[in-house]
Design a protein around this motif. Structure first.
Motif, short mmCIF file in Angstrom:
data_model
loop_
_atom_site.label_atom_id
_atom_site.label_comp_id
_atom_site.label_asym_id
_atom_site.label_seq_id
_atom_site.Cartn_x
_atom_site.Cartn_y
_atom_site.Cartn_z
N LEU A 93 5.91 -12.92 13.24
CA LEU A 93 5.91 -14.02 12.08
C LEU A 93 4.98 -12.96 11.14
CD1 LEU A 93 6.30 -16.01 10.19
CD2 LEU A 93 4.52 -17.13 11.09
N LEU A 94 3.99 -12.02 11.52
CA LEU A 94 3.26 -11.39 10.65
C LEU A 94 3.86 -10.38 10.22
CD1 LEU A 94 0.52 -10.87 8.98
CD2 LEU A 94 -0.34 -9.89 11.23
N ALA A 95 4.61 -9.70 11.07
CA ALA A 95 5.43 -8.59 10.77
C ALA A 95 6.35 -8.76 9.74
CB ALA A 95 5.89 -7.87 11.85
N VAL A 97 6.56 -11.17 7.71
CA VAL A 97 5.90 -11.72 6.23
C VAL A 97 5.46 -10.43 5.62
CG1 VAL A 97 3.84 -12.61 5.36
CG2 VAL A 97 4.98 -14.07 7.06
N TRP A 98 4.91 -9.51 6.49
CA TRP A 98 4.36 -8.00 5.65
C TRP A 98 5.72 -7.37 5.13
CZ3 TRP A 98 0.37 -5.81 4.25
CH2 TRP A 98 0.26 -4.50 4.18
N ARG A 99 6.88 -7.54 5.92
CA ARG A 99 7.92 -6.90 5.33
C ARG A 99 8.63 -7.47 4.03
NH1 ARG A 99 9.68 -6.78 10.74
NH2 ARG A 99 11.08 -8.44 10.26
N LEU A 100 8.47 -8.96 3.90
CA LEU A 100 9.15 -9.56 2.96
C LEU A 100 8.32 -9.67 1.88
CD1 LEU A 100 10.76 -12.42 4.87
CD2 LEU A 100 12.01 -10.51 3.96
N ASP A 101 6.94 -9.90 2.04
CA ASP A 101 5.81 -10.07 0.95
C ASP A 101 4.43 -9.32 1.17
OD1 ASP A 101 4.85 -11.23 -1.40
OD2 ASP A 101 4.15 -13.17 -0.36
N ARG A 102 4.87 -7.98 0.97
CA ARG A 102 3.59 -7.23 0.95
C ARG A 102 2.49 -7.60 -0.02
NH1 ARG A 102 5.63 -1.15 2.41
NH2 ARG A 102 6.07 -1.63 4.94
N PRO A 103 1.28 -7.42 0.16
CA PRO A 103 0.19 -7.64 -0.63
C PRO A 103 0.09 -6.60 -1.64
CG PRO A 103 -0.72 -7.22 1.49
CD PRO A 103 0.53 -7.34 1.54
N ALA A 104 -0.27 -6.93 -2.64
CA ALA A 104 -0.45 -5.82 -3.87
C ALA A 104 -1.53 -4.75 -3.36
CB ALA A 104 -0.77 -6.49 -5.30
#
Length: 189
Positions: A93-95, A97-104
């Motif tokens: 899930l973390l991976a 989320v990271w692909r879809l919505d990377r933090p600025a």
């Protein structure tokens, strides 16, 4: 059987089970996960205790206390498998989320941190510095700061005003007036 008798029977068997299962888990996972799984294991053992250790003595078809340990190992093994599956799901899930919505990305200031400002903030009371950080860095309004700090909006506004004054004074002490020049209006040269 009443709950007090059940509790006493469980407490008679639990120390041996706890120590053995703790060692069992320590050989298979990290200490934090082992502690969590041990708690889950004990909970299952408590809930299903009457199934594994009936009231009847072994001579009448009951289970001897020594037979509890292998069953507890099986429970611990299943609880550990559940914990590992959960950890893998969280990782996936973390991976995702990271692909879809990377933090600025945080871009550092070109000249590095402002040493005078940092020193001035450090010289303030912790409460004043926090107010200023919430206002300047988090860009919160006094009403929003009030929610964060659990105070009234009026109190937040007053405290923020005072904190700004205190910061101004600290910056004057260091010789930096935060980019503002003193007004010379009305003074004679």
């Amino acid at each position: 059987m009443n709950s007090e008798d059940r509790r006493q029977r469980f407490e008679a068997v639990a120390p041996a089970v706890i120590d053995a299962v703790r060692r069992f888990l320590a050989r298979r996972t990290d200490p934090s996960t082992a502690d969590d799984v041990l708690q889950d294991t004990l909970l299952v053992c408590w809930r299903r205790f009457d199934e594994i250790l009936p009231v009847r003595p072994p001579s009448q078809g009951g289970t001897a206390p020594d037979a509890v340990l292998p069953w507890a190992y099986g429970v611990a093994r299943n609880c550990l498998a559940n914990a590992e599956r959960s950890r893998r799901r969280q990782g996936r899930l973390l991976a995702r989320v990271w692909r879809l919505d990377r933090p600025a990305e945080v871009v550092p200031a070109p000249d590095g941190p402002d040493d005078e400002l940092t020193a001035a903030l450090d010289a303030l009371r912790a409460e004043d510095a926090e107010l200023l950080r919430l206002w300047a860095w988090e860009e919160l309004s006094p009403a929003e700061i009030a929610v964060v700090l659990g105070i009234s909006p009026n109190a937040a506004s007053i405290r923020l005003h005072r904190a700004k004054q205190n910061l101004r004074e600290e910056l004057r002490k260091t010789g930096d007036a935060a980019g503002h020049e003193e007004s010379t209006e009305g003074s004679r040269p």
